[in-house]
Design a protein around this motif. Structure first.
Motif, short mmCIF file in Angstrom:
data_model
loop_
_atom_site.label_atom_id
_atom_site.label_comp_id
_atom_site.label_asym_id
_atom_site.label_seq_id
_atom_site.Cartn_x
_atom_site.Cartn_y
_atom_site.Cartn_z
N ASN A 1 -7.25 -1.06 -7.72
CA ASN A 1 -7.38 -2.04 -6.64
C ASN A 1 -7.21 -1.40 -5.27
O ASN A 1 -7.95 -1.72 -4.34
CB ASN A 1 -6.38 -3.18 -6.82
N ILE A 2 -6.23 -0.48 -5.14
CA ILE A 2 -6.02 0.16 -3.84
C ILE A 2 -7.23 0.99 -3.43
O ILE A 2 -7.53 1.13 -2.25
CB ILE A 2 -4.73 1.01 -3.81
N ASP A 3 -7.96 1.54 -4.40
CA ASP A 3 -9.14 2.34 -4.11
C ASP A 3 -10.25 1.50 -3.47
O ASP A 3 -11.13 2.04 -2.80
CB ASP A 3 -9.69 2.99 -5.38
N LYS A 4 -10.21 0.21 -3.67
CA LYS A 4 -11.24 -0.67 -3.14
C LYS A 4 -10.89 -1.18 -1.74
O LYS A 4 -11.76 -1.72 -1.06
CB LYS A 4 -11.45 -1.85 -4.09
N SER A 5 -9.62 -1.02 -1.31
CA SER A 5 -9.22 -1.55 -0.02
C SER A 5 -8.68 -0.48 0.93
O SER A 5 -8.59 -0.71 2.12
CB SER A 5 -8.17 -2.64 -0.20
N PRO B 1 -8.10 0.17 10.30
CA PRO B 1 -7.68 -0.61 9.14
C PRO B 1 -8.14 0.05 7.84
O PRO B 1 -9.23 0.61 7.78
CB PRO B 1 -8.36 -1.97 9.34
N GLY B 2 -7.29 0.02 6.86
CA GLY B 2 -7.64 0.54 5.54
C GLY B 2 -7.26 1.98 5.29
O GLY B 2 -7.38 2.46 4.18
N VAL B 3 -6.80 2.70 6.31
CA VAL B 3 -6.43 4.10 6.12
C VAL B 3 -5.05 4.15 5.45
O VAL B 3 -4.06 3.70 6.00
CB VAL B 3 -6.40 4.89 7.44
N ALA B 4 -5.01 4.68 4.24
CA ALA B 4 -3.75 4.80 3.51
C ALA B 4 -3.05 6.12 3.83
O ALA B 4 -1.83 6.19 3.86
CB ALA B 4 -4.00 4.72 2.00
N GLN B 5 -3.85 7.17 4.05
CA GLN B 5 -3.26 8.49 4.29
C GLN B 5 -4.20 9.33 5.13
O GLN B 5 -5.43 9.23 5.01
CB GLN B 5 -3.00 9.19 2.95
#
Length: 151
Positions: free
Chosen positions: A61-65, A91-95
């Motif tokens: 799920n995290i890969d999609k957002s 928005p959407g940048v995790a790392q």
């Protein structure tokens, strides 16, 4: 003869060991006249076969957002800091991963401060600011961006 040439391209060589292939040249005709050896072609084919055989993990799920930004840099600290600050607001940048290949210099203090501020106990920054990771590579090569270091 082992000569292969592109459709509608003029013969590229008379030695039988070259083929015409498109490149990043100024005109399409020049691109068709670019020659590569059969060894280069065989190596490229082997690399493609290896890449196609790699199994990717299923998407979570995290890969999609969320997504990761990977920045390769070398002695352009002002642009690096500006890029990290910019991507940290997207928005959407995790790392954000910084690939540091400059063994003669350390990462700039301002970048280290961004990393430290993210990793401190400030809960607001932890929620609103993506993780920043600096990968320090010993080899100075543009290709190091493909070599993800694991800890």
């Amino acid at each position: 003869s082992h000569k292969i040439s592109c459709v509608n391209a003029p013969p590229s060589s008379s030695d039988g060991n070259k083929i015409a292939t498109p490149t990043d040249s100024k005109s399409p005709i020049d691109a068709l006249n670019k020659e590569i050896s059969l060894i280069e072609l065989k190596n490229a084919k082997a690399s493609l076969i290896k890449a196609k055989s790699h199994n990717l993990a299923p998407l979570r799920n995290i890969d999609k957002s969320k997504y990761t930004v990977r920045i390769n840099t070398w002695r352009r600290n002002e642009q690096l800091i500006a890029s990290v600050k910019h991507f940290s607001t997207c928005p959407g940048v995790a790392q954000i991963q910084v690939v540091w290949c400059d063994s003669e210099n350390s990462p700039p203090a301002e970048l280290l401060n961004l990393v430290n501020n993210k990793n401190n106990n400030n809960d607001k920054l932890k929620d609103d600011f993506p993780a920043i990771v600096i990968e320090q590579h010993s080899l100075n090569s543009l290709n190091e961006r493909f070599n993800v270091l694991t800890t």
